[in-house]
Structure formats: C-alpha cells, structure tokens
Design a protein around this motif. Sequence first.
Motif, PDB file in Angstrom:
ATOM      1  N   VAL A  47       0.861  -1.190   0.000  1.00  0.00           N
ATOM      2  CA  VAL A  47       0.000   0.000   0.000  1.00  0.00           C
ATOM      3  C   VAL A  47       0.890   1.230   0.000  1.00  0.00           C
ATOM      4  N   ASN A  48       0.733   2.067  -1.001  1.00  0.00           N
ATOM      5  CA  ASN A  48       1.541   3.270  -1.155  1.00  0.00           C
ATOM      6  C   ASN A  48       0.698   4.526  -0.982  1.00  0.00           C
ATOM      7  N   PHE A  49       1.314   5.563  -0.491  1.00  0.00           N
ATOM      8  CA  PHE A  49       0.668   6.874  -0.418  1.00  0.00           C
ATOM      9  C   PHE A  49       1.195   7.733  -1.558  1.00  0.00           C
ATOM     10  N   MET A  50       0.292   8.201  -2.392  1.00  0.00           N
ATOM     11  CA  MET A  50       0.678   9.026  -3.535  1.00  0.00           C
ATOM     12  C   MET A  50      -0.051  10.362  -3.448  1.00  0.00           C
ATOM     13  N   GLY A  51       0.642  11.379  -2.963  1.00  0.00           N
ATOM     14  CA  GLY A  51       0.057  12.703  -2.861  1.00  0.00           C
ATOM     15  C   GLY A  51       0.276  13.496  -4.131  1.00  0.00           C
ATOM     16  N   LYS A  52      -0.486  14.553  -4.279  1.00  0.00           N
ATOM     17  CA  LYS A  52      -0.358  15.380  -5.476  1.00  0.00           C
ATOM     18  C   LYS A  52       0.967  16.130  -5.522  1.00  0.00           C
TER      19      LYS A  52
END
Length: 380
Positions: free
Chosen positions: A175-180
Amino acid sequence: MSASNTAGTAILGAGIFAKEAHLPALQTLGPLAPKLRAVYSRSEKTAREFAAQATTLLNATPDVYFDENPSFNLDTLLARPDISSVIVVLPITQQPSIILKALAAGKHVLSEKPVAPDVASGAKLIAQYEAEYKPKGLVWRVAENFEAEPGYIAAGRAIAAGKIGKVAFFSSRTVNFMGKDSKWYNTPWRTVPDYQGGFLLDGGVHSAAALRVILPSAMTYLSGFASLNKEWLAPHDTINTIIKNADGSHGIYELSFAAPSPSRTSAGGGLVFTGADGWLQVQQTQVRDLIHNVEKPILRVTIKSATRDANGVLGPEQEEVIDEPMRGVELEQASFFAAIDGKDDGLGSPLGALKDVAVIQAALTSGGELIDLEKLISQS
C-alpha cells in the motif's frame, strides 16, 4: 568487462529514475560498465542538465542529443559506431518504438520496465525481436530491478532449498501513499497516463516480478477486482486479487496507491510465504551505514523453520535472517553488459517481464472472473 574492450553506451531519457538510479549505478559499476558517451532527451534543457550530472558522477562528459536539432537528434546518436548499447528510460508508451529503432540501428538494448503498455503489444515486440534481431546477436533485456534484488533471489533460493517445505499459500501486500505533491505524480506522463492502470502498471510490475522470482511454481490463474479511490490517480489505483500457481498453491496479491496517509503504508505490508514446514517473510527496512552515517534500504528475509522429531512432534523453531542491500539497478546493468560479452545469466528476460504485465492486466480486467495467465500471453 571493462570500458577498454567495449564500445560505449548511451542513456535515452533524462527523468527521475535515469538521474537517481541509472547514473549512480553506472558510477558504482565503474570499469565494469562501458563509458557513457551520450545522453538523449526530447528537450535540450533536460538533456544538458542530465549530461552535467553525468559529468559530475562519472568524471566523463557525454555528448548531448535532443529532438530540437536534427544534427543532434536520436537518429544521429544511434548512428554512432562508438556506441554499442543504449539504456532506455522513457515514458511507457514511447519505449516499444524506441527499442525497435535502437535494435534496427544495431544497438544492444536495456529498456526500463514494463516491457510494454499491455500484453498484446509486449508479445508483438518480443516476437519481432526474436525473429529479426536476436539472430543477429543483439541483446535486449528489460530492466526490472526487483528481479535482480539479492534479497528476493535469496528468498527464492531458500524456498527452493526446502527451508519451509512445500509452499501452501502466500500473500503480497503493498500500500503506497501518492500525494499530489509527489515528484513521481508530477511527472507529466504519469499525471495523465495514456496506458492501463496508471501507477498500478508502472509500479505494480515490481511486486509481480518479486513473486515471479520467489515462488517455486509459475502463477497460472488470477481473479480479482480493481477500483479508483482517488480521482487524480485514474484510471485505477487499487487491485485486490487471488492467484493460483501451477503446483496448486495459492495466495493473495494486493496493491494500492490510495493510502489515506503515509502511516498506512507500514501496516501489514510485505511478502509472506507459508509452507508445510515453516514460513518466510521479506520486508524492506532501513539500516544505518556507519561509514557514511546514512540510512540505507535493505531487504530482510526472515525464515522460520519448524523441526519435528521421529514421531512428528513439533520441536523448537529455527530462525534465519538474511539482510541484503537493495542494489537491483546496479546488478541489472551489470548483467546486461555481461550478456553483451556472451555471459548471459538470464536476468531481464523480456518474456519474464511480459508475465509481470500479464498479472497487472489480468487484475485490472478480471472483474471477478477467472483469468488464465498463460492463455492471456499465448493468445496475444
């Protein structure tokens, strides 16, 4: 191999991974890699910035090529007799045509994963290479660094050696966090992807490759669902699947870039393989390099082996821990250059990379139906 007995190489593409992974890998390889004689990017500005970084790291000054000047474009670079190989690090949908252009120019090719945007185009590309360019002695390999990681290779060897017995089931959860504000998201071709799956294809082939390296039996069937949870990560950002292998074992394969916050990325992730006589886990962690006083990533393989007496009574559990530094890009480059010299270890096979794309494509299109992975490839 040394730079003195081979023609030079060139890097096609000047993006984040070319700068942060491929250049440092060439620096680490030193005389084991050919001289970087040229770099190419679509724009002159990025090409010159990349060349400047290469000069600093490699103590060499590569020539600069770009699309804005016909005298210094890609065709001109590929016509150079002192360049025998290229490393292609370009947007996913652009790579197949550039791979063929380089092969047609007589160059050996190391191209970044994925092998192609989808299974059909990848199969066509491989067929053309096998028919037209491989017979000429040209080497084409796919740069899938997870396949080259010593930690994943060590895990596969431990399972093959029977340290956990026959594999019964497994789980792969990422599970990855991909912010703008991510540098990866702000790459234009990733912000508005023109290929299936978005980040799930671009990043997902890594975890598929890790399973391919570790599992003792080929993945044969998949069923699952894909969804979009953050609109800016279209077309999909999450897949949840079940996979069956040729030997009857099965497992869970989950991948998402839609974590609500960075803290979610460390909850319940990693790879776990459960066998008849134990289990094995692979996790990425950090260790401190005491010489340089920095944190460096490693893959930690933990093996728990059950012991039984003559009557089958469970005895003390044995533990083995293997720590391997993460240096897949360096090793995939070394393998490629060795293959050019006739020492092929099989790493970076385009067909292996196509199997990784098949896993992602099946996960994206299954909709709960069972997908035959081998048929998906053979009928493409």
